[in-house]
Design a protein around this motif. Sequence first.
Motif, PDB file in Angstrom:
ATOM      1  N   ASN A 167      32.980  81.630  33.123  1.00 47.75           N
ATOM      2  CA  ASN A 167      34.209  80.951  33.528  1.00 47.75           C
ATOM      3  C   ASN A 167      34.110  80.416  34.962  1.00 47.75           C
ATOM      4  N   THR A 168      33.442  81.166  35.829  1.00 46.54           N
ATOM      5  CA  THR A 168      33.240  80.687  37.201  1.00 46.54           C
ATOM      6  C   THR A 168      32.420  79.409  37.191  1.00 46.54           C
ATOM      7  N   SER A 169      31.399  79.379  36.367  1.00 51.45           N
ATOM      8  CA  SER A 169      30.561  78.187  36.242  1.00 51.45           C
ATOM      9  C   SER A 169      31.376  77.001  35.748  1.00 51.45           C
ATOM     10  N   ILE A 170      32.246  77.245  34.765  1.00 43.97           N
ATOM     11  CA  ILE A 170      33.093  76.181  34.218  1.00 43.97           C
ATOM     12  C   ILE A 170      34.024  75.629  35.296  1.00 43.97           C
ATOM     13  N   VAL A 171      34.628  76.508  36.081  1.00 47.34           N
ATOM     14  CA  VAL A 171      35.558  76.077  37.123  1.00 47.34           C
ATOM     15  C   VAL A 171      34.822  75.306  38.216  1.00 47.34           C
ATOM     16  N   LEU A 172      33.680  75.824  38.647  1.00 52.40           N
ATOM     17  CA  LEU A 172      32.914  75.139  39.694  1.00 52.40           C
ATOM     18  C   LEU A 172      32.462  73.763  39.218  1.00 52.40           C
ATOM     19  N   ASP A 173      31.970  73.679  37.984  1.00 52.47           N
ATOM     20  CA  ASP A 173      31.564  72.378  37.441  1.00 52.47           C
ATOM     21  C   ASP A 173      32.736  71.407  37.396  1.00 52.47           C
ATOM     22  N   SER A 174      33.913  71.904  37.071  1.00 49.57           N
ATOM     23  CA  SER A 174      35.104  71.058  37.017  1.00 49.57           C
ATOM     24  C   SER A 174      35.438  70.497  38.394  1.00 49.57           C
ATOM     25  N   VAL A 175      35.328  71.347  39.418  1.00 49.26           N
ATOM     26  CA  VAL A 175      35.603  70.885  40.787  1.00 49.26           C
ATOM     27  C   VAL A 175      34.564  69.853  41.213  1.00 49.26           C
ATOM     28  N   ILE A 176      33.285  70.128  40.923  1.00 47.73           N
ATOM     29  CA  ILE A 176      32.214  69.212  41.312  1.00 47.73           C
ATOM     30  C   ILE A 176      32.399  67.851  40.651  1.00 47.73           C
ATOM     31  N   GLN A 177      32.763  67.844  39.380  1.00 47.72           N
ATOM     32  CA  GLN A 177      32.830  66.590  38.622  1.00 47.72           C
ATOM     33  C   GLN A 177      34.120  65.819  38.843  1.00 47.72           C
ATOM     34  N   HIS A 178      35.241  66.523  39.108  1.00 51.01           N
ATOM     35  CA  HIS A 178      36.541  65.845  39.079  1.00 51.01           C
ATOM     36  C   HIS A 178      37.324  65.896  40.385  1.00 51.01           C
ATOM     37  N   ALA A 179      36.801  66.568  41.419  1.00 50.48           N
ATOM     38  CA  ALA A 179      37.542  66.703  42.679  1.00 50.48           C
ATOM     39  C   ALA A 179      37.846  65.319  43.286  1.00 50.48           C
ATOM     40  N   PRO A 180      38.962  65.252  44.049  1.00 57.19           N
ATOM     41  CA  PRO A 180      39.919  66.335  44.332  1.00 57.19           C
ATOM     42  C   PRO A 180      40.852  66.581  43.144  1.00 57.19           C
ATOM     43  N   LEU A 181      41.122  67.841  42.893  1.00 57.74           N
ATOM     44  CA  LEU A 181      42.039  68.202  41.816  1.00 57.74           C
ATOM     45  C   LEU A 181      42.673  69.555  42.133  1.00 57.74           C
ATOM     46  N   SER A 182      43.757  69.845  41.414  1.00 56.27           N
ATOM     47  CA  SER A 182      44.523  71.076  41.655  1.00 56.27           C
ATOM     48  C   SER A 182      44.084  72.177  40.699  1.00 56.27           C
ATOM     49  N   ARG A 183      44.553  73.390  40.973  1.00 59.33           N
ATOM     50  CA  ARG A 183      44.296  74.511  40.070  1.00 59.33           C
ATOM     51  C   ARG A 183      44.881  74.232  38.689  1.00 59.33           C
ATOM     52  N   ALA A 184      46.076  73.651  38.669  1.00 58.62           N
ATOM     53  CA  ALA A 184      46.730  73.359  37.385  1.00 58.62           C
ATOM     54  C   ALA A 184      45.909  72.370  36.566  1.00 58.62           C
ATOM     55  N   LEU A 185      45.326  71.376  37.249  1.00 53.00           N
ATOM     56  CA  LEU A 185      44.532  70.379  36.539  1.00 53.00           C
ATOM     57  C   LEU A 185      43.218  70.991  36.030  1.00 53.00           C
TER      58      LEU A 185
END
Length: 387
Positions: free
Chosen positions: A16-34
């Motif tokens: 799950n940490t990997s999924i969250v980090l990948d999401s930030v890397i690919q889509h930032a800036p974004l919120s926790r909700a997103l």
Amino acid sequence: MKPKSTGDLALIKKINTSIVLDSVIQHAPLSRALISEKTGLNKATVSSLVQDLIDSHLVLEIGPGKSSGGRKPTLLLFNEKAGFAIGIDLGVNYIKGLLVDLSGNVVADNYRKLKPKQTEEVLKTLTEAIDELILKAPESEYGIVGIGIGVPGIVDDQGTILFAPNMKWRHVELKRLLEDRFKVPVTIDNEANAGAQGEQKYGAGRDIPNQIYVSVGIGIGTGIILNSELFKGSSGFSGELGHLSIQYDGKPCSCGNNGCWELYASENALLEQAAPTGLESLEELLQAAEDGDERVRSLFSNIGTYLGVGIANIVNVFNPNVVIIGNRMSRAAEWLSPAMQAAIDQRTLPYHRDKLRILFAELREQSAVRGAAYYAISEFFTKIKSL
């Protein structure tokens, strides 16, 4: 039913940490909700994992974003300056180096010419180039996270160069030597594989599932990407297509074969053919072609024909979406292309070339060095995600 063990829960957290980090890397800036919306993880889990990543200095809070009716969300950004990686393209006659951040952005570079030397002398020059880049790295949480190196030869999974015919190297334990010297993880691969990865990640090969990268320098190497994954073969040694025999009774090659493709379509082949002109380097030949020298343009055209012959074989075997031509000879695209394309059109099967595209590397001569740096970054993320 047995309850889940601590090990199971720890594994789930890593995933799950990997999924969250990948999401930030690919889509930032974004919120926790997103992040929760994109990943399907519940908001409490996302908040906890984001806090871990903030504590690890990999994610930054950068302030409020736009409100959709309630409280403004706090936006998150990947901290690409948390560490730096070094990429090296170790050529037959040059060493090219880059210092990059964790997003692959170039921070510093260097370049050294190599003349035919003993292995020890090349290694000394290589370590000097790496030392210089390390000194240019800004202060950061993780420092230098790793070194990636592309080399013109066959490399095993222990980072040993088994055979580099154009450098006359055999069984050089490059990974071990450099890790002993620099005390950071080192990744070694064939430079054409590194070039393929560089173009796939940062250049002309983005979002293309099946592509063949053809590195045309002193020799010829190929990086093969099938279904978006680097294909390395059963022993990890695929891609030596520069040693396809295109002439049955042709010239002897340093690899032990005869009539190899690189003997007729490489920078070395061009320089041999150009000897009567008195021009002794690719740079001189490029300038002469630019100035309208028809003899030199004809030499490039001849190389283009032979490039097309080899590429046609590759296309008929692999049926890729694109073939990407990189390394030093990509600078001669203007004079290589017509003859090369004519040979490809003549020699490929019609269904194979129907949707085929021939591209020159978007990163030009930096494909391999960018790909080598990406290896180091990728290894760092693999390690971080497993903690």
